[in-house]
Write an enzyme that holds these catalytic residues in place. Structure first.
Site, PDB file in Angstrom:
ATOM      1  N   GLY A 172      -1.137  -2.846   6.291  1.00 21.13           N
ATOM      2  CA  GLY A 172      -2.274  -3.673   6.702  1.00 21.13           C
ATOM      3  C   GLY A 172      -2.802  -3.220   8.044  1.00 21.13           C
ATOM      4  O   GLY A 172      -2.955  -2.028   8.307  1.00 21.13           O
ATOM      5  N   SER A 201     -11.235  -1.917   5.513  1.00 24.72           N
ATOM      6  CA  SER A 201      -9.829  -1.519   5.344  1.00 24.72           C
ATOM      7  C   SER A 201      -9.253  -1.062   6.682  1.00 24.72           C
ATOM      8  O   SER A 201      -9.986  -0.768   7.625  1.00 24.72           O
ATOM      9  CB  SER A 201      -9.766  -0.365   4.345  1.00 24.72           C
ATOM     10  OG  SER A 201      -8.474   0.196   4.301  1.00 24.72           O
ATOM     11  N   THR A 210       0.890  -1.151   0.000  1.00 26.19           N
ATOM     12  CA  THR A 210       0.000   0.000   0.000  1.00 26.19           C
ATOM     13  C   THR A 210       0.925   1.196   0.000  1.00 26.19           C
ATOM     14  O   THR A 210       2.109   1.048   0.303  1.00 26.19           O
ATOM     15  CB  THR A 210      -0.863  -0.043   1.291  1.00 26.19           C
ATOM     16  OG1 THR A 210      -1.644  -1.226   1.262  1.00 26.19           O
ATOM     17  CG2 THR A 210      -1.765   1.153   1.456  1.00 26.19           C
TER      18      THR A 210
HETATM   19  O1  DON Z   1      -7.107  -1.761   3.042  1.00 24.35           O
HETATM   20  C1  DON Z   1      -6.342  -2.368   3.783  1.00 24.35           C
HETATM   21  O2  DON Z   1      -6.311  -2.199   4.977  1.00 24.35           O
HETATM   22  C2  DON Z   1      -5.319  -3.328   3.183  1.00 24.35           C
HETATM   23  N1  DON Z   1      -5.752  -3.801   1.899  1.00 24.35           N
HETATM   24  C3  DON Z   1      -4.014  -2.628   3.097  1.00 24.35           C
HETATM   25  C4  DON Z   1      -2.910  -3.555   2.710  1.00 24.35           C
HETATM   26  C5  DON Z   1      -1.616  -3.022   3.144  1.00 24.35           C
HETATM   27  O3  DON Z   1      -1.505  -1.997   3.742  1.00 24.35           O
HETATM   28  C6  DON Z   1      -0.442  -3.820   2.881  1.00 24.35           C
HETATM   29  N2  DON Z   1       0.719  -2.936   2.935  1.00 24.35           N
HETATM   30  N3  DON Z   1       1.679  -3.019   3.490  1.00 24.35           N
END
Ligand code: DON
Length: 553
Positions: A457, A435, A364
């Site tokens: 995440g 999310s 992300t």
């Molecule tokens: O929307 C969310 O929370 C996840 N799909 C985000 C994924 C994420 O941040 C992975 N990155 N490091």
């Protein structure tokens, strides 16, 4: 004469009270210097903070394909100096064919289908969302904002060490899909630092979007997406693309030590976790405890534990969960009740009766913008996994997300291996998966103090929380607020994740309190702007990416 002078002084005072203090020079902080430069140039040309964010986001889709995207979704929080804050939700939506049991095969949970199949692709929201933000608060022409991205895709750019290493690492995955391999390798061999990455199909898609953004949902780009999904058992249909709309939502608001917190509402849990945790922490003297002290880490972890438990229980897409008790969760009274359950020197126990968590996946990315008038934008968007589904839409040059992996696996599926099956976040037609993304703007006396956000995440709200504590409670500058070792607690698994840099003595003290610890090298990748004495200071996180993604106006 004296009266006149008094009148003049009063008038000047009244005007200055109405005009928020401006910032000396605008700034863009993102994960990639070339993308931040694209945004800073837009500011130099008189573009708004939203203009700069849009240009940066499109450029990131070219120079940071692991997470920058056209085929994903996210959230844009804007706080213009001359209007109310706004929040554009451009999270992906599940197609009409989705249902709560869509990841079960003969009644058994199918992890690959949930996370790595075309069925895990949500209807992308990025193009519609960026356009909506621009329509509301843009100043420069839409097409102008895509110019840097088009140029970077068409003429290419020289790969940095980070970019080359990231692409090389994914090469085995890219081999599974010809168009991805063709775009991100040299005839199947890894691209190297200094090689030029040209993305012609992507450039053509960007040109079409620059002429008419609806091309993505109804035009040639839509047809390219539909051909790929139809031929490969994907679920997205023409009606799903045509029906996609970004949603303008009420900003989630809180207060922390007299500051105004502007954060992400559902379908993100980012704002709920952040504000609930801040409300709990407001009752403690963290400054006296000190940054990175056992007491500060313990209290923040306990606050996060409780906020994450509520997240699991209550949060999901608001269109499908009409009874989310957000008012209660975010009230100071409720925070007081929760505080009453925290022991100052003893870890609580997360009741292991209902939930645990799937593993976190990269990737992300976040970008923060401030212009010289003090308008700010905080934008986090994602493909879910690194490079999403690793699948480039043939002929269109961009990657598809696998965001529906953020839905729970299936009804009643909760078990000790990490599955969750609670109702608020089960898949359904048109529903947006829950999310953790947490774009944040902190306001002090009517002016922006902090713009922050991060990937990671479920660790995202913890990372963002710590940037707030570092600035507000511990008085750090932007650089220190980003660099200070991080930690994270998400209720279950019942342990604190700490970065390796957290002092050994603190770790030992936390263990003595009864906390289980797990150590990670890095947590998140925050992009922060802090305004002090009218001067914006930015800090790009070097945890994931060594290049500085900071560009000043
Ligand atoms: O929307 C969310 O929370 C996840 N799909 C985000 C994924 C994420 O941040 C992975 N990155 N490091």
């Amino acid at each position: 004469m004296r009266n006149r002078l008094l009148l003049f002084l009063l008038l000047a005072l009244a005007i200055s009270a109405q005009t928020p203090p401006s910032v000396k020079g605008g700034m863009v902080v993102s994960q990639e210097r070339l993308a931040s430069e694209a945004g800073a140039q837009v500011l130099r040309e008189g573009g708004s903070a939203v203009d700069a964010a849009v240009a940066t986001a499109f450029a990131l889709a070219v120079v940071h394909p692991a997470a920058g995207n056209l085929g994903g979704g996210g959230f844009l929080l804007s706080r213009p100096v001359d209007g109310p804050p706004s929040f554009v939700d451009f999270r992906e939506a599940a197609p009409g064919a989705a249902g709560p049991r869509m990841w079960l095969k003969a009644g058994v949970y199918d992890e690959a289908r949930h996370h790595r199949s075309l069925a895990s692709v949500g209807v992308p929201g990025t193009v519609a969302g960026l356009h909506e933000a621009w329509r509301r608060e843009g100043r420069l022409p839409w097409a102008r904002l895509l110019h840097p991205a088009i140029r970077l895709a068409r003429e290419g750019f020289l790969l940095s060490e980070n970019q080359a290493a990231s692409l090389a690492e994914q090469l085995p995955e890219f081999r599974k899909h010809g168009p991805t391999l063709a775009q991100f390798s040299r005839d199947g061999l890894p691209l190297r630092t200094g090689d030029r990455l040209v993305q012609r199909d992507l450039a053509r898609t960007l040109v079409r979007i620059s002429k008419d953004w609806r091309d993505f949902y109804r035009g040639r780009t839509a047809r390219l997406i539909l051909r790929d999904t139809r031929e490969n058992a994907g679920l997205i249909r023409a009606a799903d693309l045509a029906a996609y709309r970004p949603v303008l939502r009420e900003v989630l608001r809180g207060r922390y030590r007299g500051l105004e917190v502007l954060a992400a509402p559902p379908p993100s849990s980012g704002g709920q976790v952040l504000i609930e945790a801040l409300n709990i922490l407001e009752g403690y003297d963290l400054r006296a405890a000190g940054a990175g002290s056992p007491a500060a880490v313990h209290l923040a972890s306990e606050a996060l534990r409780r906020a994450f438990a509520d997240r699991a229980r209550f949060l999901g897409d608001p269109a499908f969960n009409l009874d989310m008790p957000l008012d209660r969760l975010l009230s100071k009274a409720y925070a007081g009740e929760l505080r009453g359950t925290i022991e100052p020197d003893r870890a609580s126990v997360s009741a292991p009766d209902r939930f645990t968590w799937p593993r976190d996946r990269p990737d992300t990315t976040h970008l923060s913008v401030i212009d010289r008038r003090g308008s700010a934008v905080s934008l986090t968007y994602t493909l879910e996994d690194s490079y999403g589904l690793k699948r480039i839409v043939p002929g269109a040059g961009f990657l598809l997300n696998n965001e529906l992996g953020d839905f729970n696996g299936g009804p009643g599926l909760t078990d000790a291996t990490g599955l969750i099956g609670t109702p608020p976040n089960l898949a359904g037609p048109g529903k947006r998966p829950l999310s953790s993304m947490c774009p944040l703007i902190l306001v002090k006396d009517g002016a922006v103090l902090l713009v922050s956000g991060s990937p990671g995440g479920r660790s995202i709200p913890s990372t963002v929380l710590e940037t707030v504590l570092n600035v507000v409670d511990f008085g750090m500058d932007a650089r220190a607020a980003v660099d200070t070792p991080r930690f994270h607690h998400q209720w279950l698994p019942d342990r604190i994740q700490v970065e390796a840099g957290l002092a050994e003595a603190t770790r030992a003290a936390l263990k003595a309190m009864g906390h289980d610890l797990s150590v990670v090298k890095k947590q998140g990748c925050a992009q922060v702007i802090l305004v002090r004495d009218g001067q914006a200071e930015g800090a790009a996180d070097s945890r994931r990416w060594a290049d500085s993604g900071l560009a000043a106006e």
